[in-house]
Design a protein around this motif. Structure first.
Motif, short mmCIF file in Angstrom:
data_model
loop_
_atom_site.label_atom_id
_atom_site.label_comp_id
_atom_site.label_asym_id
_atom_site.label_seq_id
_atom_site.Cartn_x
_atom_site.Cartn_y
_atom_site.Cartn_z
N ARG A 206 0.81 -1.23 0.00
CA ARG A 206 0.00 0.00 0.00
C ARG A 206 0.84 1.27 0.00
NH1 ARG A 206 -4.82 -1.06 4.19
NH2 ARG A 206 -5.10 1.20 4.00
N ALA A 207 2.07 1.18 0.46
CA ALA A 207 2.99 2.33 0.40
C ALA A 207 4.25 1.82 -0.28
CB ALA A 207 3.28 2.85 1.80
N ALA A 208 4.22 1.78 -1.61
CA ALA A 208 5.22 1.01 -2.35
C ALA A 208 6.03 1.87 -3.30
CB ALA A 208 4.50 -0.09 -3.13
N ASP A 270 -1.51 8.28 -5.28
CA ASP A 270 -1.74 7.17 -4.35
C ASP A 270 -1.86 7.67 -2.91
OD1 ASP A 270 -1.31 4.77 -6.21
OD2 ASP A 270 0.46 6.01 -6.60
N TRP A 271 -1.02 8.66 -2.55
CA TRP A 271 -1.03 9.15 -1.18
C TRP A 271 -1.06 10.68 -1.14
CZ3 TRP A 271 -1.64 6.61 3.34
CH2 TRP A 271 -1.52 5.22 3.30
N LEU A 272 -2.06 11.22 -0.46
CA LEU A 272 -2.05 12.65 -0.15
C LEU A 272 -1.74 12.78 1.34
CD1 LEU A 272 -2.63 15.65 -0.83
CD2 LEU A 272 -4.90 15.28 0.08
N VAL A 273 -0.69 13.52 1.67
CA VAL A 273 -0.42 13.78 3.08
C VAL A 273 -0.46 15.29 3.29
CG1 VAL A 273 0.92 11.66 3.40
CG2 VAL A 273 2.12 13.78 2.82
N CYS A 274 -0.88 15.70 4.47
CA CYS A 274 -1.09 17.14 4.70
C CYS A 274 -0.81 17.48 6.16
CB CYS A 274 -2.54 17.48 4.33
SG CYS A 274 -2.99 19.16 4.79
N ASP A 275 0.13 18.41 6.34
CA ASP A 275 0.52 18.82 7.69
C ASP A 275 0.44 20.35 7.82
OD1 ASP A 275 1.54 18.53 10.29
OD2 ASP A 275 3.62 18.47 9.63
N TYR A 295 -9.07 12.55 -6.45
CA TYR A 295 -7.70 12.98 -6.75
C TYR A 295 -6.67 12.03 -6.12
CZ TYR A 295 -9.31 17.45 -8.59
OH TYR A 295 -9.91 18.42 -9.33
N ALA A 296 -7.03 11.45 -4.97
CA ALA A 296 -6.07 10.57 -4.29
C ALA A 296 -6.82 9.39 -3.68
CB ALA A 296 -5.32 11.35 -3.21
N LYS A 297 -6.05 8.30 -3.46
CA LYS A 297 -6.69 7.10 -2.89
C LYS A 297 -6.58 7.06 -1.37
CE LYS A 297 -5.38 4.15 -6.70
NZ LYS A 297 -4.04 3.65 -6.96
N GLU A 298 -5.36 7.29 -0.87
CA GLU A 298 -5.20 7.21 0.59
C GLU A 298 -4.67 8.55 1.10
OE1 GLU A 298 -4.36 3.78 2.76
OE2 GLU A 298 -3.91 2.55 1.02
N PHE A 299 -5.10 8.87 2.30
CA PHE A 299 -4.80 10.18 2.89
C PHE A 299 -4.28 10.00 4.32
CE2 PHE A 299 -7.74 12.93 0.23
CZ PHE A 299 -8.27 11.90 -0.55
N VAL A 352 -9.81 5.77 0.61
CA VAL A 352 -10.98 5.84 -0.27
C VAL A 352 -10.98 4.60 -1.15
CG1 VAL A 352 -12.09 7.14 -2.11
CG2 VAL A 352 -11.00 8.34 -0.22
N THR A 353 -11.98 3.76 -0.99
CA THR A 353 -11.96 2.49 -1.72
C THR A 353 -12.82 2.54 -3.00
OG1 THR A 353 -13.65 1.72 -0.17
CG2 THR A 353 -11.40 1.02 0.26
N LYS A 354 -13.78 3.47 -3.06
CA LYS A 354 -14.58 3.58 -4.28
C LYS A 354 -15.23 4.97 -4.37
CE LYS A 354 -17.64 0.87 -7.11
NZ LYS A 354 -19.07 0.70 -7.07
N VAL A 355 -15.12 5.58 -5.56
CA VAL A 355 -15.79 6.86 -5.78
C VAL A 355 -16.68 6.69 -7.01
CG1 VAL A 355 -15.48 9.33 -6.24
CG2 VAL A 355 -13.74 8.09 -4.96
#
Ligand SMILES: C[S@@+](CC[C@H](N)C(=O)[O-])C[C@H]1O[C@@H](n2cnc3c(N)ncnc32)[C@H](O)[C@@H]1O
Length: 361
Positions: A206-208, A270-275, A295-299, A352-355
């Motif tokens: 998942r984080a590849a 694949d990954w949105l991170v926000c700080d 826009y992204a799958k995992e956050f 997010v598994t399905k939109v």
């Protein structure tokens, strides 16, 4: 067992208290909380003793944001200092067979002073518990964990948690080493988040390597560092300067842009991170926008906590996410935690598994 003992960061007792009261009530249980500021734990006293066991089974530990660990237990006071082992064994004699013993303290300065004693008593206590068939000699998965939370050298809460619904870590804390080349200490927050939110067996897929990440509010690059370390290509959004070594990896593109306005050209993140340090509701709305527009799958994002009513603020944001994603028919998994490396903030993971395609095409 008459109570549920909950560990939290020192200073967040009222939030942990509000949270257990809320979740216990939601499952139909009644009780009251005993909490003192800056003690690093709270105690939920059940009106009916057997409810403590049901609470730690029925309330999903993953839904507890401020709890680092919990167990169903009872207070053992005035232990004779010359034989505390027998006092704990006696308190535990009706427990179902546990696989592991954790002798712990609250995560406070006073607690730290007791840790040497906890280590010292662990071996004789474990041996005595093994003899009475309360704790197994060899740890076994899927068996309860026995906890002894020493508050002073002769007072402890003694109890157990279920391994399917607790924190896997001693004192509920995942300790991580600061990487020598990490650009900022907050790199540990994202590292901890990956460890806590993604099951071990899924982490590498998942984080590849080769995945695409966006880091909003990226400078100096502690979070970007964690994505790069996992082999990802990262768009780092911030007006500030990025760490030079990170830029030299060739895996990072730095955009001097407003993180609230930036959107990727393609919906392939694949990954949105926000700080970004902003109002929690403003960050939450931004994350919802990215999610419903696919826009992204995992956050993974931080919500900075207000000075007061932190529990209310966190649950308001989580409710906003749930309501909005439900409204748009988005399928997802959501978890939030006040991580060990978090201070006045919590960390949220959204998968997010399905939109529904009509939302964004
Ligand atoms: C807490 S720091 C991020 C630290 C970073 N995660 C790390 O590990 O090094 C917050 C960052 O957000 C940036 N920031 C705040 N508001 C922003 C905005 N509207 N757009 C882009 N960046 C923003 C700040 O410039 C700051 O560098």
């Amino acid at each position: 067992m008459s109570c549920v003992v909950i560990y939290c960061r020192s200073g967040f007792e009222s939030d942990a208290a509000a949270e257990i009261t809320f979740h216990a009530a939601e499952q139909g249980f009644a009780g009251y909380v005993k909490a003192k500021p800056n003690t690093g734990y709270v105690v939920y006293e059940c009106f009916e003793a057997h409810h403590s066991d049901e609470i730690i089974k029925k309330v999903d530990f993953k839904n507890m944001v401020f709890a680092r660990q919990w167990f169903a237990g009872k207070l053992v006071e005035n232990m004779p200092v010359e034989d505390r082992v027998s006092a704990v064994v006696d308190a535990a004699k009706e427990f179902t067979l546990c696989s592991e013993l954790r002798v712990e303290t609250p995560d406070t300065n006073e607690g730290k002073e007791l840790l040497t004693f906890c280590k010292k008593i662990s071996t004789p206590l474990k041996k005595a518990l093994e003899k009475k068939n309360i704790v197994l000699r060899e740890p076994k998965v899927n068996r309860p964990v026995m906890h002894t939370l020493f508050l002073t050298n002769n007072t402890a809460y003694v109890g157990y948690s279920y391994s399917f619904n607790n924190s896997a870590y001693f004192m509920g804390i995942l300790r991580l080493r600061m990487p020598s080349d990490g650009p900022s200490r907050s790199t540990l927050k994202l590292d901890e988040a990956f460890n806590v939110f993604i099951p071990e067996q899924q982490r590498e897929t998942r984080a590849a390597p080769g995945m695409r990440g966006v880091d909003l509010g990226a400078c100096p690059g502690g979070w970007t560092y964690q994505l790069v370390r996992r082999g990802m290509f990262v768009s780092a959004i911030d007006n500030g300067p990025m760490n030079d070594d990170l830029m030299e990896t060739g895996q990072v593109k730095h955009f001097r842009a407003d993180g609230f306005k930036y959107r990727p050209e393609k919906r392939n993140i694949d990954w949105l991170v926000c700080d970004m340090v902003e109002k929690p509701t403003k960050v939450t709305n931004l994350m919802i926008d990215w999610a419903v527009n696919a826009y992204a799958k995992e956050f993974i994002f931080n919500l900075k906590l207000p000075m007061k009513k932190r529990f209310d603020s966190v649950y308001e944001c989580l409710t906003m996410i749930k309501e909005q994603l439900a409204k748009y028919g988005v399928s997802y998994e959501l978890q939030a935690k006040h991580l060990y490396h978090d201070r006045e903030e919590i960390t949220v993971h959204l998968n997010v598994t399905k939109v529904p395609q009509n939302l964004y095409s």
